[in-house]
Design a protein around this motif. Sequence first.
Motif, mmCIF file in Angstrom:
data_model
loop_
_atom_site.group_PDB
_atom_site.id
_atom_site.type_symbol
_atom_site.label_atom_id
_atom_site.label_comp_id
_atom_site.label_asym_id
_atom_site.label_seq_id
_atom_site.Cartn_x
_atom_site.Cartn_y
_atom_site.Cartn_z
ATOM 1 N N VAL A 1 -36.012 -23.356 23.953
ATOM 2 C CA VAL A 1 -35.830 -23.132 22.264
ATOM 3 C C VAL A 1 -36.930 -22.849 21.788
ATOM 4 N N LEU A 2 -36.895 -21.919 20.704
ATOM 5 C CA LEU A 2 -38.080 -21.175 20.098
ATOM 6 C C LEU A 2 -38.295 -21.539 18.595
ATOM 7 N N VAL A 3 -39.393 -22.033 18.162
ATOM 8 C CA VAL A 3 -39.474 -22.416 16.612
ATOM 9 C C VAL A 3 -40.692 -20.706 16.224
ATOM 10 N N VAL A 4 -40.231 -20.007 15.490
ATOM 11 C CA VAL A 4 -41.186 -18.909 15.084
ATOM 12 C C VAL A 4 -41.549 -19.207 13.690
ATOM 13 N N ASP B 1 -50.574 -19.978 9.286
ATOM 14 C CA ASP B 1 -49.351 -20.778 9.523
ATOM 15 C C ASP B 1 -49.333 -22.052 10.306
ATOM 16 N N ILE B 2 -50.383 -22.313 10.989
ATOM 17 C CA ILE B 2 -50.430 -23.309 11.940
ATOM 18 C C ILE B 2 -50.182 -24.582 11.335
ATOM 19 N N SER B 3 -50.507 -25.105 9.958
ATOM 20 C CA SER B 3 -50.213 -26.044 9.374
ATOM 21 C C SER B 3 -48.585 -26.300 9.396
ATOM 22 N N VAL B 4 -47.875 -25.650 9.048
ATOM 23 C CA VAL B 4 -46.306 -25.537 9.023
ATOM 24 C C VAL B 4 -45.833 -25.967 10.498
ATOM 25 N N ALA B 5 -46.421 -25.155 11.558
ATOM 26 C CA ALA B 5 -46.110 -25.234 12.953
ATOM 27 C C ALA B 5 -46.000 -26.505 13.496
ATOM 28 N N ILE C 1 -45.084 -42.931 22.257
ATOM 29 C CA ILE C 1 -43.884 -42.073 21.927
ATOM 30 C C ILE C 1 -43.661 -41.635 23.487
ATOM 31 N N ARG C 2 -42.606 -41.577 24.009
ATOM 32 C CA ARG C 2 -42.240 -41.012 25.495
ATOM 33 C C ARG C 2 -41.703 -39.799 25.152
ATOM 34 N N ILE C 3 -42.303 -38.743 26.147
ATOM 35 C CA ILE C 3 -41.715 -37.280 26.304
ATOM 36 C C ILE C 3 -40.837 -37.332 27.485
ATOM 37 N N ASP C 4 -39.353 -37.369 27.068
ATOM 38 C CA ASP C 4 -38.551 -37.582 28.073
ATOM 39 C C ASP C 4 -37.517 -36.255 28.404
ATOM 40 N N ARG C 5 -37.838 -35.221 27.768
ATOM 41 C CA ARG C 5 -37.051 -34.179 27.893
ATOM 42 C C ARG C 5 -37.795 -33.047 28.487
ATOM 43 N N ASP C 6 -37.576 -32.423 29.768
ATOM 44 C CA ASP C 6 -38.226 -31.415 30.324
ATOM 45 C C ASP C 6 -38.312 -30.263 29.953
ATOM 46 N N LYS C 7 -37.235 -29.811 29.194
ATOM 47 C CA LYS C 7 -37.055 -28.392 28.718
ATOM 48 C C LYS C 7 -38.210 -28.164 27.566
ATOM 49 N N THR C 8 -38.631 -26.941 27.462
ATOM 50 C CA THR C 8 -39.723 -26.683 26.411
ATOM 51 C C THR C 8 -39.334 -25.971 25.308
ATOM 52 N N ILE C 9 -39.823 -26.811 24.320
ATOM 53 C CA ILE C 9 -39.903 -26.123 22.935
ATOM 54 C C ILE C 9 -41.064 -25.474 22.412
ATOM 55 N N LEU C 10 -40.858 -24.027 22.316
ATOM 56 C CA LEU C 10 -42.136 -23.260 22.066
ATOM 57 C C LEU C 10 -42.477 -23.211 20.507
ATOM 58 N N VAL C 11 -43.530 -23.265 20.145
ATOM 59 C CA VAL C 11 -43.617 -23.054 18.568
ATOM 60 C C VAL C 11 -44.717 -21.906 18.568
ATOM 61 N N ILE C 12 -44.306 -20.913 17.695
ATOM 62 C CA ILE C 12 -45.061 -19.706 17.688
ATOM 63 C C ILE C 12 -45.500 -19.327 16.407
ATOM 64 N N THR C 13 -46.672 -19.048 16.131
ATOM 65 C CA THR C 13 -46.829 -18.400 14.661
ATOM 66 C C THR C 13 -47.479 -17.246 14.515
ATOM 67 N N ALA C 14 -47.190 -16.576 13.535
ATOM 68 C CA ALA C 14 -47.882 -15.205 13.351
ATOM 69 C C ALA C 14 -49.175 -15.026 12.920
ATOM 70 N N GLY C 15 -49.677 -15.944 12.094
ATOM 71 C CA GLY C 15 -51.281 -15.901 11.844
ATOM 72 C C GLY C 15 -51.610 -17.479 11.894
ATOM 73 N N HIS D 1 -39.305 -34.841 22.733
ATOM 74 C CA HIS D 1 -39.436 -33.536 23.364
ATOM 75 C C HIS D 1 -40.770 -32.813 23.937
ATOM 76 N N HIS D 2 -40.847 -32.218 25.023
ATOM 77 C CA HIS D 2 -41.878 -31.366 25.558
ATOM 78 C C HIS D 2 -42.037 -30.105 24.619
ATOM 79 N N VAL D 3 -43.350 -30.020 23.937
ATOM 80 C CA VAL D 3 -43.713 -28.747 23.127
ATOM 81 C C VAL D 3 -44.714 -28.125 23.391
ATOM 82 N N GLU D 4 -44.871 -26.805 23.400
ATOM 83 C CA GLU D 4 -45.899 -25.883 23.574
ATOM 84 C C GLU D 4 -46.133 -25.117 22.376
ATOM 85 N N SER D 5 -47.531 -24.402 22.495
ATOM 86 C CA SER D 5 -47.526 -23.676 21.125
ATOM 87 C C SER D 5 -48.128 -22.255 21.396
#
Lengths: 249, 249, 249, 249, 249, 249, 249, 249
Positions: free
Chosen positions: G176-179, G132-136, G115-129, G148-152
């Motif tokens: 973009v943020l996924v919380v 919740d990591i499995s869903v994240a 899989i090639r990551i070809d988008r340089d903007k970051t999607i940040l995935v955040i969890t409260a606890g 996409h480039h993803v950080e957590s």
Amino acid sequence: MHKDKIKAILQSVQNGQVSIETALQDLSKLPFEDLGFATLDHHRALRKGFPEVVFCENKTTEQAVKIMEKLAEQNVVLATRTNRQMYEEIKKSRANAEFNELARTIVIPYKGKEIRIDRDKTILVITAGTSDISVAEEAVVTAKVMGHHVESLYDVGVAGLHRLLNKKDKIEKANVLVVVAGMDGALPSVVAGLVDKPVIAVPTSVGYGASFNGIGPLLTMLNACAPGVTVVNIDNGFGAGYFASLINR
Amino acid sequence: MHKDKIKAILQSVQNGQVSIETALQDLSKLPFEDLGFATLDHHRALRKGFPEVVFCENKTTEQAVKIMEKLAEQNVVLATRTNRQMYEEIKKSRANAEFNELARTIVIPYKGKEIRIDRDKTILVITAGTSDISVAEEAVVTAKVMGHHVESLYDVGVAGLHRLLNKKDKIEKANVLVVVAGMDGALPSVVAGLVDKPVIAVPTSVGYGASFNGIGPLLTMLNACAPGVTVVNIDNGFGAGYFASLINR
Amino acid sequence: MHKDKIKAILQSVQNGQVSIETALQDLSKLPFEDLGFATLDHHRALRKGFPEVVFCENKTTEQAVKIMEKLAEQNVVLATRTNRQMYEEIKKSRANAEFNELARTIVIPYKGKEIRIDRDKTILVITAGTSDISVAEEAVVTAKVMGHHVESLYDVGVAGLHRLLNKKDKIEKANVLVVVAGMDGALPSVVAGLVDKPVIAVPTSVGYGASFNGIGPLLTMLNACAPGVTVVNIDNGFGAGYFASLINR
Amino acid sequence: MHKDKIKAILQSVQNGQVSIETALQDLSKLPFEDLGFATLDHHRALRKGFPEVVFCENKTTEQAVKIMEKLAEQNVVLATRTNRQMYEEIKKSRANAEFNELARTIVIPYKGKEIRIDRDKTILVITAGTSDISVAEEAVVTAKVMGHHVESLYDVGVAGLHRLLNKKDKIEKANVLVVVAGMDGALPSVVAGLVDKPVIAVPTSVGYGASFNGIGPLLTMLNACAPGVTVVNIDNGFGAGYFASLINR
Amino acid sequence: MHKDKIKAILQSVQNGQVSIETALQDLSKLPFEDLGFATLDHHRALRKGFPEVVFCENKTTEQAVKIMEKLAEQNVVLATRTNRQMYEEIKKSRANAEFNELARTIVIPYKGKEIRIDRDKTILVITAGTSDISVAEEAVVTAKVMGHHVESLYDVGVAGLHRLLNKKDKIEKANVLVVVAGMDGALPSVVAGLVDKPVIAVPTSVGYGASFNGIGPLLTMLNACAPGVTVVNIDNGFGAGYFASLINR
Amino acid sequence: MHKDKIKAILQSVQNGQVSIETALQDLSKLPFEDLGFATLDHHRALRKGFPEVVFCENKTTEQAVKIMEKLAEQNVVLATRTNRQMYEEIKKSRANAEFNELARTIVIPYKGKEIRIDRDKTILVITAGTSDISVAEEAVVTAKVMGHHVESLYDVGVAGLHRLLNKKDKIEKANVLVVVAGMDGALPSVVAGLVDKPVIAVPTSVGYGASFNGIGPLLTMLNACAPGVTVVNIDNGFGAGYFASLINR
Amino acid sequence: MHKDKIKAILQSVQNGQVSIETALQDLSKLPFEDLGFATLDHHRALRKGFPEVVFCENKTTEQAVKIMEKLAEQNVVLATRTNRQMYEEIKKSRANAEFNELARTIVIPYKGKEIRIDRDKTILVITAGTSDISVAEEAVVTAKVMGHHVESLYDVGVAGLHRLLNKKDKIEKANVLVVVAGMDGALPSVVAGLVDKPVIAVPTSVGYGASFNGIGPLLTMLNACAPGVTVVNIDNGFGAGYFASLINR
Amino acid sequence: MHKDKIKAILQSVQNGQVSIETALQDLSKLPFEDLGFATLDHHRALRKGFPEVVFCENKTTEQAVKIMEKLAEQNVVLATRTNRQMYEEIKKSRANAEFNELARTIVIPYKGKEIRIDRDKTILVITAGTSDISVAEEAVVTAKVMGHHVESLYDVGVAGLHRLLNKKDKIEKANVLVVVAGMDGALPSVVAGLVDKPVIAVPTSVGYGASFNGIGPLLTMLNACAPGVTVVNIDNGFGAGYFASLINR
């Protein structure tokens, strides 16, 4: 009773007094009367021990009055969820109609005779707060019109337990108890723990927030940890008074 | 009764037989027994006309058996929501314990004497379907252990009305009716329309989808359009049998 | 405290001891530790008066043990919703870990020192039934580990009011009350009516049918008609014990 | 206190000053007063540390005023959920009655004496938005009339966290915190994460759509991930102010 | 039908009568008309066998009338949830508009021709109570305007079963049954148990307390224990009448 | 940005231009303004890219106008859930205020300058019915005031799919789609199946019976079987317009 | 695209290359493949920018594997809610299948290419606890497979706000943020208050009691008081990752 | 039919062939059979056009088999919610029993004769996804055993509308449509918008999170914006197949 009628019809067939066709028709005939918008159930008094009750909440004044007048020809009338306007209207034709504003009931004695209290055992109607009294009074009126002796004990909720415990004698002497409560609905559990008589719990829509118009106390009462409690619908004072009358014998 | 005890204490103070301190202690003493995890209510039999019932659903076999044994020393025992394992255990010390697998009850007669049915009026327990029978049997056992004559009529739901109407005689002869139904929960309304006796409605968690584990029939029964119906908790056969016993006099 | 740290950083900038870049970094640094799957909050003990508590319900044994070990290096550890397996595992590295099976808690004293009870006011934990004891014990363990004196009074629900009233002295002497109840959840209302101390109500999922896994008692408690009651989440013994400790001073 | 009274009665029996019958009556006597529609609980001030509060939502102006007048004879009066009409009416007989329109409260100082603030620890009442202020003010009035020092901090919801963090000093200095929020109800969790003091969360019916008249924030608060939070009923500012006063010592 | 149109377009392309661009446009053209606030669906009559129906509940009188006028140019018009004001307004331009106050409907026959009843099989509309009649009449009007023969049987709820059983002939002769009920919603189950024809159940918001504006009877009907029942939305008389018409062939 | 400010403060400390005490105060200062009942968040425009929006539903006209005037001094103002009265009042001081009655919004351009549409990508707002238009217009106004090009497509619900499919070109050209629907709420699923652009679904409270004021379509949208759909609160046109603007770049 | 195909068909009709019947058939042909139990949607990659995703929760291992194999012939495959057994099975035929146990996903690269990551903007995935990591992780895998480039940033819930504020730089840099949060679900509100980027909120079923398997955080998020938040279904990490990918351009 | 029997009885009374007592008994006799735990309704085939169906979910294998054997003596048998174990058992005595594992049904042809399909109009069963097929197959089996021609169309949900539109011919040719869907439940609305035939919608418990075991699609379907849709209980494939058969004439 039903069997007797069938028997009579069979006998008249046997005797040749009536043809089979007539007998067939006779068998299918059942006493009720059609007002167009309502099918009156005149023989309920026979079948259920008390005539049909008029629930006026979704009826126009005109409809309510018409039904009351029709029923009044054959029996005592009890109408619930009425209002002053309905009363003003029915009074014109039935001067002896009695209106209880708090209970929102109209009672029309049959042939002008007063309602007779002929049962000596007591139905005790208890409320947790003053705001529950309207529902309680509907139960009181219902049980009285069905001929029962009713006493009441209002505003003795569990927040001040001594108010209740102080009346323990009165509570223990009752034969049937109707306990009306909104908010936490805890009173029926406590009362049922004190007596060995049936307790009919009535949740009310009194309260706010998480009482959710009566769901709160309804659940409390269904979950009552003391045995000897059954529950009627939210604000259903009539249902409680009626059921209490059925068992107060 | 309570008053009598206080009177006796006051008299012994008056007589100088006991000191004020002792009287104070005597006044505060009430009969109950502490097992550490449970406070047994021995004098409930006095106060409520029937001893405390053991609800076993959230108890370990060990806890359930210990409570049963303690209660059995003073009175008949009724335990609900039991299972075969609890029965096997209690049987070791109380050989006369009776297990009803369908009703999930254990009954231990007091001092080995059989339960005596001493009330001649009939409690009739009706179910809509065969799946409701387990709950119904809990009601049957409860009412019998409280000394009542009980009959039953199973699988006569409204989908085949003739099954019910065919038993109208039996229904009309009953003094109290317990009507158990899941799914649409319509049976209590229909039964209450046929008789002038109190109907105790028991919603069951039988069904699927929009029955929502008993919420469907629970609402149906609370909204019963026929007067003379009260409702107990979902699957609460015990509560219905107990209440029926209270009013079957 | 936070302000003091900032002050110190500013002073070292003023003194020329650190560069602005270093100061910027220092200002952004806050004490926590990253385990990959969990961000431990070491300075919570400072901020909240008690270190972070490990909620183990959705954690693997491996995760739970790793977090416990890390936290144990700096402070006393309290883990809730644990099980025997987690205990067996942590015991290998922390021999002084204490497991309370009923409360489902693990406590690891810091540097082997026993938990010291240093508050003399009493927190009283009451339950309505025996099935509520597990939740109550979680509250007891929590308050004790936070250094409080705790007493308990179990199985005194409102169905047999005398059991409660008989212990009125004990109840009146408590400084804070935690009242745990399932089914009708009526006990907190009654207790709050008897005392002038704060009552923390804990609904439990004990019950069946219309208790809906704790919604029934939750609503009852939120609607408590006696003032002086607040509510925590269903089965949340820990939350109640923690809150009770905060106010027991 | 209760024990003392019983002791005195026992002593007069011992002394022969009163007969047993009189003693029996004395023992059963408890101070309350019957207005027909309400059973006033005069000795609650004794038992609970504060007299009975008049909840006016379901009462007529006439009923509310009559109860206020009766209670005012013996103690300070706090009435909640009142309106201007009730105030106009009570002012006629009690000129010193104070109406707070925002909080919808009426306070009648006892014997004309002003309410004295005699506790120096601060109760801080915080709201998330401006629409929550009405509920917050009910808490403020309640705590003040019970003699507590109260401060407030309004419109500092989590959507603009800096507004809250900027007031961290004020927040950290408070002894008890009441946090009022509608919509997402997230503020109590955040506040509880910042302090080591008890946080009483009050959900409000402010919001729309999926807030469902307060169910949304109610659930948020019950699920608060920070320990040290308890919850009262939706819009129950009075309950929060009362509980805060109980623990602010 | 749709295919025929495409075929015709293809043929004219083949014949060189139209250019590809024109054909492309023709293919994309579908008959509808834009009023700015509403996209009228003129060819629904074709596709669904009956023109678009105007649901007026959330429309202004002006909007409702404009839509009715536009639709009236091409077909018969049925408008539901209307009121007298809308009728007064449309009457000005469409003198033959017919208003049914009970059903809250307006019907405008196409080109002044009366609605013709051309199906001889009977749709029978039954209600449990008199308060359900308004919803029932909406079903009646809908089925009639769609050309069906409709009969009705009102106020025959299960509380007095003989009223229903007495009309068994009428019930058995119907081809499709629409059964409207509020409160316990038990009637459709009972009716479906008596016949071998499809029963369309309509829950109404009539009732109080635990009927929760129709949730009670809605669940009852979804859980109907007799096969042969389907359910439409609460108070959706139109939907039931429409569906009954689709199957009454 | 925030870091820059801190850096500047640190530099002035290093330079000896400000004392540590002053620096401490400067660090804690954050731009907001206190109106007594509202804490205005002036620097939100900086932080969030758009100034604070005034939600007027629970505010008095006086409060709403005062907040609007204050915010108008520094930026463009958007007020939602307003009414004509608020508009009449603000117009007195801000003659260029624009009222959109359908959307219930007030917009006050900053320094009299018209709102400039400076994004060329299209946000398309679609509704299922005509009754959803009010909510849709709130989204339209919000996105326009944030500088976006907006188009709309109303009354194209799934009951007449051709209305939607006929506009496929318009739908495929949009960069972001806001889909507003009540009743069955099925439109977002269908639209998301047609395009590869983000779809923001807005459930509305339009409907009756089992739509439960928007719960019906809310659940439908959360369960959308087509990927690429997210949901905002019931009737929250503003939230959808705001979110659409954030992603339309 | 669709239009081009129609054009081509029309042209071949015009040219006489194909008959009308053939053209009709060609027009109706759409690319999909029938497996008997599933209709694969091969051209979704075209229409939606990403091929059909296999939701495995209610599928047998056999069904899941068969669908994966079929789809793998034409494109990259993403399967969600899988398990180790499905992985073991698919690995036999597709050795390069990748299993992520935490996220419960299987990814099969197309023709063995990574899989090639070809988008340089970051999607940040955040969890409260940590729970919740499995869903994240499901969101992370989804966004990565879409290029996409993803950080957590995990376990930074609002109970310890400093953990979140400390990472403000990382948060502000994301496009973009996924919380992801369970329990009180308060984190998305707080995050959205800090940034001017879109926040996609994912409620999880983590929690107990009044979290009601995710209803609690779901309501919190729908009611988020900060603008810029939209919500996906409970535990729907896939939906959040997919939507984040659509807008991260 | 019923009338004929009564007529016969009356005639034999008239003829003196039977005594009145015998006639009375004859009149009360109705055909049903008592198995102790179940009251079989043999003449339902007469009354409803199809014999009683055995719902096996809450029955033991023993009970289920006993009922099936009894019913098989008089008619074809359809049992739903069965399992392989029940099938293995009944096969021993009824070798021609047919088990459909997917649909969980057992069918026992009467006297070994195959089920005859004697209706030429088509019932079309459609599903949105592959996970809905089990429920759909229950509908298929039911309609077939009642003698109807059934076709199916699976996995054509609205997320890929072309899959559905591509089968428009098949859809338009059907006489009755059963549409089965979980998750968003949007398919019945779309299908009903395409045809002028009755659509029976079946919500399934397929989905997760906010689908709440079928509540989500149930509400969607009740709120269907296209007329011509009725709804059965969640997962009630049998009910849909039965109703479809009633109207497919």
